[in-house]
Every structure is written in C-alpha cells, then in structure tokens.
Write a protein that holds these residues in place. Structure first.
Motif, short mmCIF file in Angstrom:
data_model
loop_
_atom_site.label_atom_id
_atom_site.label_comp_id
_atom_site.label_asym_id
_atom_site.label_seq_id
_atom_site.Cartn_x
_atom_site.Cartn_y
_atom_site.Cartn_z
N PHE A 1 160.00 -23.83 86.17
CA PHE A 1 159.40 -23.51 84.98
C PHE A 1 158.10 -24.19 85.20
O PHE A 1 157.49 -24.94 85.82
N TYR A 2 157.27 -23.78 84.27
CA TYR A 2 155.71 -24.18 84.04
C TYR A 2 155.46 -24.84 82.57
O TYR A 2 156.07 -24.30 81.69
N ALA A 3 154.98 -25.89 82.63
CA ALA A 3 154.43 -26.74 81.11
C ALA A 3 152.96 -27.00 81.19
O ALA A 3 152.45 -27.51 82.02
N PHE A 4 152.41 -26.50 80.11
CA PHE A 4 150.84 -26.82 79.73
C PHE A 4 150.59 -27.60 78.85
O PHE A 4 151.10 -27.31 77.78
N PRO A 5 150.12 -28.77 79.02
CA PRO A 5 150.16 -29.83 77.66
C PRO A 5 148.52 -29.61 77.16
O PRO A 5 147.58 -29.32 77.72
N VAL A 6 148.62 -29.69 75.94
CA VAL A 6 147.37 -29.85 74.99
C VAL A 6 147.07 -30.99 74.46
O VAL A 6 147.94 -31.39 73.55
N GLN A 7 146.04 -31.89 74.84
CA GLN A 7 145.80 -33.36 74.19
C GLN A 7 145.56 -33.23 72.88
O GLN A 7 144.47 -32.40 72.34
N VAL A 8 146.34 -33.65 71.98
CA VAL A 8 145.79 -33.91 70.28
C VAL A 8 145.36 -35.01 69.87
O VAL A 8 144.83 -35.22 68.75
N TYR B 1 171.79 -36.54 77.46
CA TYR B 1 170.85 -35.58 77.44
C TYR B 1 169.31 -36.06 77.41
O TYR B 1 168.35 -35.43 77.69
N MET B 2 169.50 -37.34 76.65
CA MET B 2 168.05 -37.97 76.39
C MET B 2 167.16 -38.16 77.62
O MET B 2 165.96 -38.35 77.54
N PHE B 3 167.70 -38.33 78.84
CA PHE B 3 167.27 -38.49 80.02
C PHE B 3 166.96 -37.07 80.89
O PHE B 3 166.52 -37.26 82.31
N ASN B 4 167.64 -36.13 80.24
CA ASN B 4 167.68 -34.99 81.03
C ASN B 4 167.05 -33.53 80.39
O ASN B 4 167.75 -32.48 80.33
N GLU B 5 166.22 -34.01 79.34
CA GLU B 5 165.62 -32.80 78.59
C GLU B 5 165.09 -31.50 79.22
O GLU B 5 165.30 -30.59 78.48
N THR B 6 164.58 -31.68 80.30
CA THR B 6 164.00 -30.56 81.07
C THR B 6 165.03 -29.73 81.48
O THR B 6 164.77 -28.26 81.83
N SER B 7 166.46 -30.04 81.34
CA SER B 7 167.40 -28.97 81.66
C SER B 7 167.55 -27.96 80.55
O SER B 7 168.01 -26.80 80.86
N PHE B 8 167.07 -28.07 79.23
CA PHE B 8 167.03 -27.26 78.50
C PHE B 8 165.48 -26.99 77.66
O PHE B 8 165.52 -25.92 77.11
N ASN B 9 164.68 -27.63 77.95
CA ASN B 9 163.52 -27.53 77.55
C ASN B 9 162.46 -27.88 78.58
O ASN B 9 162.04 -28.66 79.00
N PRO B 10 161.63 -26.79 78.91
CA PRO B 10 160.71 -26.79 80.30
C PRO B 10 159.39 -27.57 79.78
O PRO B 10 158.75 -27.90 80.75
N THR C 1 180.62 -29.86 85.58
CA THR C 1 179.28 -29.53 85.41
C THR C 1 178.38 -30.64 86.43
O THR C 1 178.57 -31.66 86.40
N GLN C 2 177.45 -30.05 87.16
CA GLN C 2 176.63 -30.61 87.97
C GLN C 2 175.20 -30.23 87.57
O GLN C 2 175.00 -28.77 87.62
N VAL C 3 174.19 -31.05 87.67
CA VAL C 3 172.83 -30.56 87.31
C VAL C 3 171.81 -31.37 88.02
O VAL C 3 172.02 -32.47 88.15
N LEU C 4 170.86 -30.64 88.52
CA LEU C 4 169.64 -31.36 89.32
C LEU C 4 168.46 -30.80 88.51
O LEU C 4 168.24 -29.47 88.40
N ASN C 5 167.75 -31.68 88.18
CA ASN C 5 166.31 -31.53 87.56
C ASN C 5 165.39 -32.24 88.43
O ASN C 5 165.36 -33.41 88.68
N ALA C 6 164.09 -31.38 88.65
CA ALA C 6 163.22 -32.02 89.36
C ALA C 6 161.63 -31.71 88.62
O ALA C 6 161.55 -30.35 88.21
N SER C 7 160.84 -32.38 88.36
CA SER C 7 159.49 -32.05 87.71
C SER C 7 158.25 -33.09 88.24
O SER C 7 158.55 -34.13 88.57
N THR C 8 157.09 -32.47 88.01
CA THR C 8 156.13 -33.43 88.44
C THR C 8 154.83 -32.62 87.71
O THR C 8 154.77 -31.43 87.12
N TYR C 9 153.61 -33.41 87.65
CA TYR C 9 152.30 -32.84 86.96
C TYR C 9 151.64 -32.63 88.00
O TYR C 9 151.23 -33.82 88.78
N LEU C 10 150.72 -31.61 87.97
CA LEU C 10 149.73 -31.30 88.97
C LEU C 10 148.37 -31.23 88.38
O LEU C 10 148.20 -30.32 87.56
#
Length: 305
Positions: A102-109, A29-38, A66-75
């Motif tokens: 899913f969509y993710a918005f980062p806030v730099q702290v 799971y440590m390599f596939n966190e986007t499967s449960f956390n967007p 079970t089979q899972v495919l995750n894909a994501s990128t930052y734009l």
C-alpha cells in the motif's frame, strides 16, 4: 469432532454472514490499523512493524487461527508512506492468504495534524478442503470434495485524520464486490470506522485512551469499544467489549523503547460461550529509528504509540 466443526461454521454463518469468514478479527487492533486501513501510517523517520498471532475460540475443533505481519515507513523522497500486509487466516476447512502492498499520501491541515489517504493492492487466495465436509445433499452442485484454491486480486482504500491526541479513520476492504455480489471466491466489501482520543497525564504518568471501532459489510455490523491506560511508556493495560461476541482484557510491556509485546484474552459471551475456552492473542511491535535518513517534521502522534 465433526459436530464441533459444523457448529462452529453454523455460528459464523448465522451471526456474521459473509463477514467474519473473510476478514480476521483482532483484539489489539488499535496497534495494527494498517492491516485494514492503508492510511494509518506513522509520518516519521522510522520503520514500523507488527506481528500478531491469534488462536480464537479454544475448544472448537478447527477454530480460527490467524497470523498477520504489517510493516510500513514514511519516505520523504516520495512524500508518502509505503507498507506491506501479510495475512494468513485459517477457519475450519478454509484457508485465506492475503499479500497486499500500500501507499499513503498525507496532507497537512494544521501545525501537527494531517489527513492521510491510502490505497492498497495485492492478491488473495482462498483454499477450501472439502475432504472433511459433510453435506446433507451429496448431489449439491456447490459441494467441494477435494481441495480447491482460488486466486483473486484485492484492493482497499482508507483515509485518516490525525492530530496530537486524536485519530479518526475510515477504510474499505475488498473494493470490487458488494455483499449482494459476493460469492465463495469473492469476499464482500468490508467497511471500517474508528476513532480514539488520548487523554494525557490523567494522573501522574498515566494516559487514558478510549477507542471505538465499527466493522460492517453493510448487512451486519460489529462494534468494539476499548479503554486502554498507558503508564510512563512502560506498560499498558486495557479492556474491550465486542457486541454479541466477547469481552477482552489486554496487557502490554515496553521491552525497550523500540520493542513492545502485548497479550490479549477474549472471554466469549456469544452463543458459543458454553463451548469456547476463549481466545488468545500475542503481539510483537518494533520501531527501527533512522531507517529514513531525511528528517521528517512534524511527526504524527502515532510515533508515540
């Protein structure tokens, strides 16, 4: 064979009622966190994808697959990350298919730290094949004797703090139903809490990363504790303990800097240990450089994972 199926389903119902039958469980799971956390995206100019296949409890007829495919990128253009989850989970006479974007918005702290907020939305289908089920009461009004499929919308939310060496996250899946209001067609809400810290160069070229993951439907909880060692961005090896369920060993290798493979084996320690041959899980990770032409800086530590 039928007794094995019934035993498997009874085990699931008694140990993790309303939980394990809905969200798939993974050892890597440590390599596939986007499967449960967007919110668990890499803020970098890369396209990241993972493919996981798991065969659970070998020896049980119709055991979970079970089979899972995750894909994501930052734009950079939209100041956020986008991604996709495809999950196929088969357990006994039930089949779950989830498609979620899913969509993710980062806030730099900080100079190299962010708090990221993510929201996912999609569709979940649940198919029940009642043709092979046995009922003590044939007149049970809730019995299924044919094949029925239910479609339901699915939403999840997550947030994560990321710094150069640490990540702490929280996520909720299946937002629309609590455990008390869940039903055969509406899975209960699931909660995820996790954190990890990368100790760099503990010995020459070796990093050590402990990781804790807590999963709960607010009725039952499961804790997974992992320790993984990374050698020179070439190989990794780790061990996990999942309370009441299994201990796991994992091994991974960098085929190229952009392609990695991993394998995990779970040894059952729960009530099914006498009947299960353990669980097998294989994983493929890819990172494509230059997908996002705009330079993104600073990068989160996930680019090094």
């Amino acid at each position: 064979m039928k007794n094995k199926v019934i035993s498997c389903l009874l085990f699931l119902a008694m140990v993790f009622p309303g939980f394990a039958q809905n969200d798939a469980s993974f050892s890597q799971y440590m390599f596939n966190e986007t499967s449960f956390n967007p919110a668990a995206i890499s803020i970098s100019n890369t396209l990241n994808a993972s493919l996981v296949a798991r065969q659970q409890w070998v020896g049980f007829d119709r055991a979970p697959v079970t089979q899972v495919l995750n894909a994501s990128t930052y734009l950079q253009q939209i100041f956020g990350g986008v991604g996709l989850n495809l999950i196929h989970d088969k357990l006994g006479y039930e089949t779950f298919v989830t498609v979620r974007g899913f969509y993710a918005f980062p806030v730099q702290v900080g100079v190299l730290s962010h708090v990221t907020f993510g929201l996912g939305a999609g569709l979940m289908s649940r198919t029940i094949d009642g043709s092979g089920l046995y009922y003590a009461n044939p007149d049970d009004p809730n019995a299924f004797y044919g094949s029925e499929t239910f479609f339901r919308p699915d939403f999840n939310f997550g947030m994560e703090y990321s710094s150069p060496n640490a990540n702490v996250g929280f996520a909720i899946n299946h937002l629309y139903r609590s455990t008390l209001n869940a039903s055969i067609t509406y899975p209960p809400r699931h909660y995820y809490f996790y954190g990890n810290y990368r100790f760099m160069q503990v010995i020459e070229k070796v990093d050590i990363e402990p990781y804790v993951l807590i999963k709960s439907d607010w009725n039952k909880a499961q804790v997974d504790v992992n320790l993984t060692a990374f050698y020179d961005n070439t190989v990794w090896a780790g061990f996990s303990y999942r309370n009441g369920d299994a201990i796991a060993a994992m091994l991974g290798y960098f085929i190229t800097p952009a392609i990695r493979v991993g394998y995990a084996y779970d040894y059952s320690i729960g009530v099914n240990r006498r009947h299960s041959g353990g669980s097998h899980e294989i994983m493929l990770l890819t990172t494509f450089q230059g997908f996002n032409k705009d330079k993104v800086s600073p990068n989160t530590p996930r680019i090094f994972n």
